[in-house]
Design a protein around this motif. Structure first.
Motif, mmCIF file in Angstrom:
data_model
loop_
_atom_site.group_PDB
_atom_site.id
_atom_site.type_symbol
_atom_site.label_atom_id
_atom_site.label_comp_id
_atom_site.label_asym_id
_atom_site.label_seq_id
_atom_site.Cartn_x
_atom_site.Cartn_y
_atom_site.Cartn_z
ATOM 1 N N ARG A 136 0.836 -1.199 0.000
ATOM 2 C CA ARG A 136 0.000 0.000 0.000
ATOM 3 C C ARG A 136 0.875 1.255 0.000
ATOM 4 O O ARG A 136 0.627 2.198 -0.758
ATOM 5 C CB ARG A 136 -0.918 -0.017 1.233
ATOM 6 C CG ARG A 136 -1.779 1.233 1.395
ATOM 7 C CD ARG A 136 -2.773 1.067 2.542
ATOM 8 N NE ARG A 136 -2.125 0.670 3.781
ATOM 9 C CZ ARG A 136 -1.515 1.534 4.616
ATOM 10 N NH1 ARG A 136 -1.465 2.831 4.300
ATOM 11 N NH2 ARG A 136 -0.982 1.114 5.741
ATOM 12 N N GLY A 147 2.634 1.540 -3.336
ATOM 13 C CA GLY A 147 1.701 1.968 -4.363
ATOM 14 C C GLY A 147 1.458 3.465 -4.333
ATOM 15 O O GLY A 147 1.380 4.112 -5.374
ATOM 16 N N ASP A 148 1.358 4.029 -3.136
ATOM 17 C CA ASP A 148 1.134 5.468 -3.017
ATOM 18 C C ASP A 148 2.361 6.249 -3.487
ATOM 19 O O ASP A 148 2.237 7.234 -4.217
ATOM 20 C CB ASP A 148 0.803 5.823 -1.568
ATOM 21 C CG ASP A 148 0.347 7.267 -1.429
ATOM 22 O OD1 ASP A 148 -0.754 7.589 -1.920
ATOM 23 O OD2 ASP A 148 1.103 8.073 -0.838
ATOM 24 N N ARG A 152 4.624 5.128 -5.548
ATOM 25 C CA ARG A 152 4.718 4.909 -6.994
ATOM 26 C C ARG A 152 3.843 5.896 -7.751
ATOM 27 O O ARG A 152 4.246 6.461 -8.769
ATOM 28 C CB ARG A 152 4.318 3.482 -7.340
ATOM 29 C CG ARG A 152 4.461 3.141 -8.826
ATOM 30 C CD ARG A 152 3.800 1.806 -9.185
ATOM 31 N NE ARG A 152 4.342 0.705 -8.428
ATOM 32 C CZ ARG A 152 3.662 0.030 -7.501
ATOM 33 N NH1 ARG A 152 2.389 0.381 -7.222
ATOM 34 N NH2 ARG A 152 4.211 -0.972 -6.862
ATOM 35 N N GLN A 153 2.614 6.102 -7.269
ATOM 36 C CA GLN A 153 1.706 7.032 -7.922
ATOM 37 C C GLN A 153 2.268 8.453 -7.911
ATOM 38 O O GLN A 153 2.142 9.194 -8.895
ATOM 39 C CB GLN A 153 0.332 7.002 -7.232
ATOM 40 C CG GLN A 153 -0.724 7.876 -7.893
ATOM 41 C CD GLN A 153 -0.943 7.517 -9.358
ATOM 42 O OE1 GLN A 153 -1.001 6.343 -9.721
ATOM 43 N NE2 GLN A 153 -1.039 8.522 -10.225
ATOM 44 N N LYS A 154 2.911 8.837 -6.817
ATOM 45 C CA LYS A 154 3.515 10.175 -6.734
ATOM 46 C C LYS A 154 4.658 10.317 -7.729
ATOM 47 O O LYS A 154 4.882 11.406 -8.284
ATOM 48 C CB LYS A 154 4.010 10.438 -5.313
ATOM 49 C CG LYS A 154 2.881 10.613 -4.301
ATOM 50 C CD LYS A 154 3.421 10.869 -2.904
ATOM 51 C CE LYS A 154 2.276 11.081 -1.913
ATOM 52 N NZ LYS A 154 2.776 11.323 -0.534
ATOM 53 N N VAL A 172 4.827 8.596 -10.632
ATOM 54 C CA VAL A 172 4.209 8.580 -11.961
ATOM 55 C C VAL A 172 3.555 9.924 -12.287
ATOM 56 O O VAL A 172 3.676 10.427 -13.409
ATOM 57 C CB VAL A 172 3.162 7.443 -12.051
ATOM 58 C CG1 VAL A 172 2.347 7.548 -13.332
ATOM 59 C CG2 VAL A 172 3.849 6.083 -11.980
ATOM 60 N N ASP A 173 2.872 10.525 -11.310
ATOM 61 C CA ASP A 173 2.172 11.786 -11.607
ATOM 62 C C ASP A 173 3.059 13.022 -11.461
ATOM 63 O O ASP A 173 2.604 14.151 -11.675
ATOM 64 C CB ASP A 173 0.890 11.923 -10.767
ATOM 65 C CG ASP A 173 1.158 12.102 -9.265
ATOM 66 O OD1 ASP A 173 2.283 12.487 -8.871
ATOM 67 O OD2 ASP A 173 0.232 11.840 -8.463
ATOM 68 N N SER A 202 4.576 14.182 -8.708
ATOM 69 C CA SER A 202 4.692 14.786 -7.373
ATOM 70 C C SER A 202 6.087 14.550 -6.792
ATOM 71 O O SER A 202 6.581 15.363 -6.002
ATOM 72 C CB SER A 202 3.636 14.191 -6.424
ATOM 73 O OG SER A 202 2.334 14.417 -6.910
ATOM 74 N N GLU A 236 11.539 -2.278 -8.824
ATOM 75 C CA GLU A 236 10.815 -1.846 -10.022
ATOM 76 C C GLU A 236 11.613 -0.850 -10.848
ATOM 77 O O GLU A 236 11.171 -0.434 -11.930
ATOM 78 C CB GLU A 236 9.471 -1.227 -9.628
ATOM 79 C CG GLU A 236 8.501 -2.240 -9.029
ATOM 80 C CD GLU A 236 7.215 -1.593 -8.527
ATOM 81 O OE1 GLU A 236 7.156 -0.336 -8.457
ATOM 82 O OE2 GLU A 236 6.266 -2.336 -8.206
#
Length: 250
Positions: free
Chosen positions: A11, A14-15, A17-19, A21-22, A24, A58
């Motif tokens: 979890r 994943g958070d 990773r999203q930062k 990718v976007d 941030s 990754e």
């Protein structure tokens, strides 16, 4: 943990990773410290450490000795084009591995005789221990290493001929089809099998990759009337390249 519920470290990973990718957490930004992750997400040191390990595996972040963990700049994947043999187009080892029209590049190679291992013997349809010519290549595009190739040719076919050494003699630097044609062998079929695996340390070092990253492996064999005349392993960094096939529709 109920069915479908993620472990805490996934979890957190994943958070983060999203930062990444976007944007941030842009490239070259330092990843929050283990203490910061623990505080922000309310998790243990173990969970924070495992989340960072996931991102490193990754290839999204990299550790810098004595400095911390930083977001890696992600390469934009480029194409390695594969396609059928075009008899009207002069072939070189680079063109053989990169069939896209106009493709230009350089290569380095070295050849030596050896005994066929059981796996190579099976691919060539010969006996284990039979003599083969092994040639190792490093292919470069604009100076950047883009792929490795190791090929094996049975010396029962090419031995004592002008094409025994792929990169020496009158047909040095020509592709397999042209070289075999020079000794009256007509290549009429090629089989390629594509897979993926973790890159070996020496492969990634030569390709400028990150330890632990995956590579794409093209296992290719050329045939003449059912007889294998060359087999090769072509290794491409999976994070920097995509394999594209151009196949005619009959």
């Amino acid at each position: 943990m109920t069915f479908g519920e993620q472990p805490a470290y996934l979890r957190v990973a994943g958070d983060l990773r999203q930062k990444i990718v976007d944007g941030s957490l842009p490239p070259h930004t330092r990843l929050p410290s283990q203490a910061r992750i623990r505080q922000e997400y309310g998790v243990s040191d173990t969970v924070a450490l495992e989340a960072r390990k996931v991102l490193m595996a990754e290839g999204l972040v990299e550790g810098r000795s004595g400095s911390g963990t930083y977001v890696r700049e992600q390469p934009v994947p480029r194409r390695v084009s594969r396609g059928g043999y075009r008899g009207s187009v002069p072939s070189t080892p680079f063109r053989q591995e990169q069939s896209e029209a106009g493709a230009r590049g350089t290569w380095e190679s070295s050849s030596e005789q050896e005994e066929a291992t059981s796996s190579i013997a099976k691919r060539l349809g010969i006996q284990e221990g039979d003599r083969v010519m092994r040639t190792r290549y490093v292919f470069r595009d604009a100076g950047e290493p883009m792929m490795l190739s190791t090929s094996w040719e049975p010396l029962a076919v090419t031995g004592r001929t002008p094409v025994m050494l792929p990169e020496e003699g009158p047909l040095a630097g020509c592709g397999v089809v042209e070289r075999m044609a020079a000794i009256d062998i007509v290549v009429d079929n090629v089989v390629e099998e594509v897979g993926a695996r973790p890159g070996l340390a020496e492969e990634l070092l030569r390709l400028g990759g990150v330890p632990g990253h995956s590579v794409l492996v093209i296992e290719r064999t050329y045939y003449a009337s059912g007889m294998a005349v060359e087999t090769a392993d072509v290794v491409v960094p999976a994070d920097r390249y995509r394999i594209t096939y151009h196949l005619p529709v009959k």
